[in-house]
Enzyme design. Structure first.
Site, PDB file in Angstrom:
ATOM      1  N   HIS A 185      41.826  38.659  38.072  1.00 23.55           N
ATOM      2  CA  HIS A 185      41.468  38.405  36.686  1.00 23.55           C
ATOM      3  C   HIS A 185      40.109  37.694  36.604  1.00 23.55           C
ATOM      4  CE1 HIS A 185      42.319  36.144  32.810  1.00 23.55           C
ATOM      5  NE2 HIS A 185      42.001  37.373  32.506  1.00 23.55           N
ATOM      6  N   ARG A 239      42.382  52.980  31.197  1.00 25.09           N
ATOM      7  CA  ARG A 239      43.572  52.684  32.010  1.00 25.09           C
ATOM      8  C   ARG A 239      44.665  52.177  31.065  1.00 25.09           C
ATOM      9  NH1 ARG A 239      39.557  50.492  35.975  1.00 25.09           N
ATOM     10  NH2 ARG A 239      39.970  51.429  38.010  1.00 25.09           N
ATOM     11  N   ARG A 289      43.798  58.074  30.205  1.00 25.23           N
ATOM     12  CA  ARG A 289      44.615  58.358  31.389  1.00 25.23           C
ATOM     13  C   ARG A 289      46.047  57.971  31.099  1.00 25.23           C
ATOM     14  NH1 ARG A 289      43.583  55.495  37.162  1.00 25.23           N
ATOM     15  NH2 ARG A 289      44.581  53.702  36.188  1.00 25.23           N
ATOM     16  N   ASN A 314      38.736  54.552  44.427  1.00 26.12           N
ATOM     17  CA  ASN A 314      39.482  53.374  44.893  1.00 26.12           C
ATOM     18  C   ASN A 314      40.702  53.829  45.694  1.00 26.12           C
ATOM     19  OD1 ASN A 314      37.656  52.125  43.252  1.00 26.12           O
ATOM     20  ND2 ASN A 314      39.094  51.704  41.604  1.00 26.12           N
ATOM     21  N   ARG A 344      44.245  48.900  49.731  1.00 25.82           N
ATOM     22  CA  ARG A 344      43.148  48.374  48.917  1.00 25.82           C
ATOM     23  C   ARG A 344      43.364  46.936  48.474  1.00 25.82           C
ATOM     24  NH1 ARG A 344      43.506  51.942  43.348  1.00 25.82           N
ATOM     25  NH2 ARG A 344      42.542  50.180  42.311  1.00 25.82           N
ATOM     26  N   CYS A 367      35.408  57.899  38.472  1.00 24.96           N
ATOM     27  CA  CYS A 367      35.699  56.668  37.739  1.00 24.96           C
ATOM     28  C   CYS A 367      36.164  55.554  38.676  1.00 24.96           C
ATOM     29  CB  CYS A 367      36.720  56.926  36.639  1.00 24.96           C
ATOM     30  SG  CYS A 367      38.232  57.656  37.233  1.00 24.96           S
TER      31      CYS A 367
HETATM   32  C1  PEP Z   1      40.733  54.948  41.421  1.00 31.13           C
HETATM   33  O1  PEP Z   1      41.730  55.041  42.138  1.00 31.13           O
HETATM   34  O2  PEP Z   1      39.559  55.054  41.844  1.00 31.13           O
HETATM   35  C2  PEP Z   1      40.887  54.667  39.986  1.00 31.13           C
HETATM   36  C3  PEP Z   1      39.862  54.704  39.168  1.00 31.13           C
HETATM   37  O3  PEP Z   1      42.128  54.333  39.550  1.00 31.13           O
HETATM   38  P1  PEP Z   1      42.738  52.839  39.699  1.00 31.13           P
HETATM   39  O4  PEP Z   1      41.650  51.965  40.262  1.00 31.13           O
HETATM   40  O5  PEP Z   1      43.191  52.465  38.350  1.00 31.13           O
HETATM   41  O6  PEP Z   1      43.849  53.078  40.671  1.00 31.13           O
HETATM   42 MG    MG Z   2      43.704  55.099  41.265  1.00 32.54          MG
END
Ligand code: PEP
Ligand code: MG
Length: 557
Positions: A169, A272, A307, A429, A440, A477
């Site tokens: 955050h 999101r 999304r 990501n 991650r 994205c």
């Molecule tokens: C991603 O996975 O790159 C993405 C944009 O989705 P999130 O970060 O919300 O998993």
């Molecule tokens: Mg993702």
């Protein structure tokens, strides 16, 4: 002394170090302790009430703090712990822990926010984080947004912590306020009042030599000018090799949409929606969602990509009572979960279809798609929604439908999936997490987050080529889209749209302007050893910026 950290919010800071977020020890006991507690409590409530200009997420946390502080049960806990012989500090700490335990067992959102709530006990005991003048780089081993409650954001030059993450955050808050923030720094080595700088590549330099200091001062002034100047520039279209390049915003709420619109961003590449669900104890109704999607879409001229829920992995909705999974990132998440919870999915789809009737710039996107059959199933649920809405005489429109490419097999198999959709957006990501087998959320393997790795680029290239062969557009994205070093590579690979947190857009705009005037050949065919070429390009860009005299009209007028 020079310490290398990990960047949570990029930028340059120049200032003295100051430790905050530590607690004073209150040794009072009995009735004196009760008296001091009610003063500390009231002070904090007053401060919360007088705090303005905060994001929705921060506001929600502050509301939780206030509710806890005003809850008679909290006071009862304090009294009980005092009666058991605790001093005031011990009692506050023990009572906060009891509250967290209670909340965590009933609400997933609270559980995720437990580190924020834990800090309530510390802030309650340290109400003197008031800085009247001077800019500081604030540090401590762990910090949360509430530690900055009494400090005007303009006085926060930078933030340093030992523990942290890019998705905390505090990191999101720092990025939104353009405050440089670096973590993974050994804060035990730091002392108050030493002159320090944070560099844009994540170094903390203590007592920097005059030459470095002057160079950074100049760079910092330039960055501020870039942000100011690119505000109006963002309205202009960007082109590369005669093709329009779209720069869009990632948002997680209607409020984020307002911030992006204020920054003159034209559209949204990723909304999101799950963040709105995580903030509540029950799902949002169709009507609530319909209004939010409509209001968000009306803020922008370009496409707003909504999304559908990406719950699962590290985002848990308690009220779904999901079975605990051994590997949640490989389990029921994203579209997989929506297909299992059809009623929840249908409410969201109906809201999007109805909003799309009112706003023709809405698009829909499914997360975590792995195989074609999942898209077919999702589309058949859209058909059911259409029938229901027709029966109910409600207006609707099916907008364009896209998918996120986050799973390596989907990236390799893009040629099969493309037939079923109108566009693709690459979620790096997750794509990098799954390709490199690196969690991650785990700091220890973050060294494997390598967007330029040959395997990752091969997957990205395949998705872009497949989309173009099928005359469809493709965006990105994930965070890679706003990491400046990769921008020329992604342009060369042919990416059509880049979507990122709106605070990051200015720099990409300026870099684009620079690249238009310079030769970026020799990047393709890609080999990860060529990362040096990208680094040199970016270094040259910063030098070029320094050489420009912004005060005489600048380079983007
Ligand atoms: C991603 O996975 O790159 C993405 C944009 O989705 P999130 O970060 O919300 O998993
Ligand atoms: Mg993702």
């Amino acid at each position: 002394m020079q310490l290398q950290g990990i960047i949570a919010s990029e930028g340059i800071s120049i200032g003295k170090l100051k430790k905050i977020g530590f607690k004073k020890i209150y040794t009072e006991k009995g009735s004196k302790a009760k008296e001091v507690f009610s003063i500390l409590k009231q002070n904090l409530i007053n401060k919360i009430e007088s705090t303005k200009n905060i994001s929705k997420e921060t506001n929600e946390i502050f509301e939780i703090y206030k509710a806890i502080l005003m809850d008679p049960y909290f006071e009862e806990l304090i009294d009980k712990n005092l009666e058991n012989g605790d001093n005031l500090s011990e009692s506050i700490e023990a009572s906060t822990v009891e509250i967290i335990d209670l909340m965590s067992s009933t609400n997933a959102y609270m559980k995720e926010r437990s580190s924020d709530i834990q800090r309530l006990g510390i802030v309650l005991q340290n109400p003197i984080n008031e800085i009247e003048s001077g800019k500081f780089i604030f540090y401590n081993d762990s910090l949360a947004v509430i530690d900055f409650l009494s400090i005007n954001v303009n006085l926060i030059e930078g933030i340093i912590t030992q523990n942290g993450s890019k998705i905390s955050h505090l990191a999101i808050w720092a990025r939104n306020n353009n405050i440089p923030y670096v973590y993974n720094i050994d804060t035990t080595k730091l002392t108050d009042n030493s002159d320090s700088v944070i560099t844009k590549d994540g170094k903390l330099i203590i007592e920097p030599p005059a030459e470095i200091l002057n160079q950074l001062k100049e760079e910092k002034i330039n960055r501020i000018k870039i942000i100011e100047k690119s505000m109006y520039f963002q309205k202009k279209n960007l082109f590369y090799k005669n093709k329009k390049i779209t720069i869009a915003a990632n948002i997680g709420s209607l409020e984020d949409g307002y911030v992006a619109a204020e920054r003159k961003v034209n559209g949204v590449g990723l909304f999101r929606t799950e963040f709105m669900f995580l903030a509540k104890d029950e799902p949002l109704s169709e009507e609530e969602q319909y209004k939010i999607y409509k209001e968000t879409a009306n803020l922008f001229n370009d496409t707003v990509i909504i999304r559908t829920l990406d719950i699962g992995g590290d985002k848990e909705l308690k009220y779904l009572n999901l079975e605990k999974e051994l590997n949640p990132f490989l389990g029921i998440r994203g579209l997989r979960l929506s297909l299992e919870f059809r009623d929840l999915f249908k409410i969201q789809l109906r809201a999007i279809l109805r909003a799309a009737y009112e706003c023709n710039n809405i698009a829909i996107m499914f997360p975590m798609v792995t195989i074609e059959d999942e898209i077919k199933k999702a589309k058949s649920i859209i058909e059911e929604c259409k029938k229901e809405l027709s029966r109910e005489n409600k207006n609707y429109k099916v907008p364009s439908i896209g998918i996120m490419i986050e799973v390596p097999s989907a990236a390799l198999n893009a040629d099969n999936l493309i037939e079923s959709v109108d566009f693709m957006s690459i979620g790096t990501n997750d794509l990098i997490q799954y390709t490199m087998a690196m969690d991650r959320t785990n700091n220890k393997v973050s060294y494997l987050y390598l967007p330029h790795n040959n395997a990752v680029i091969k997957l990205i290239k395949n998705v872009i080529d497949v989309c173009h062969q099928n005359k469809k557009w493709v965006g990105m994205c994930g965070s890679m889209a706003c990491e400046m070093i990769y921008y020329p590579l992604l342009l060369e690979l042919g990416l059509d749209e880049f979507s990122m947190e709106s605070s990051q857009i200015s720099f990409i705009n300026m870099y684009h302007t620079y690249l238009m005037e310079h030769n970026i050949a020799n990047i393709l065919p890609w080999n990860e050893k060529k990362i040096e070429i990208l680094q040199n390009l970016l270094d040259d860009f910063w030098i070029w910026l320094k050489e420009k005299n912004f005060s005489r009209g600048g380079i983007i007028s």
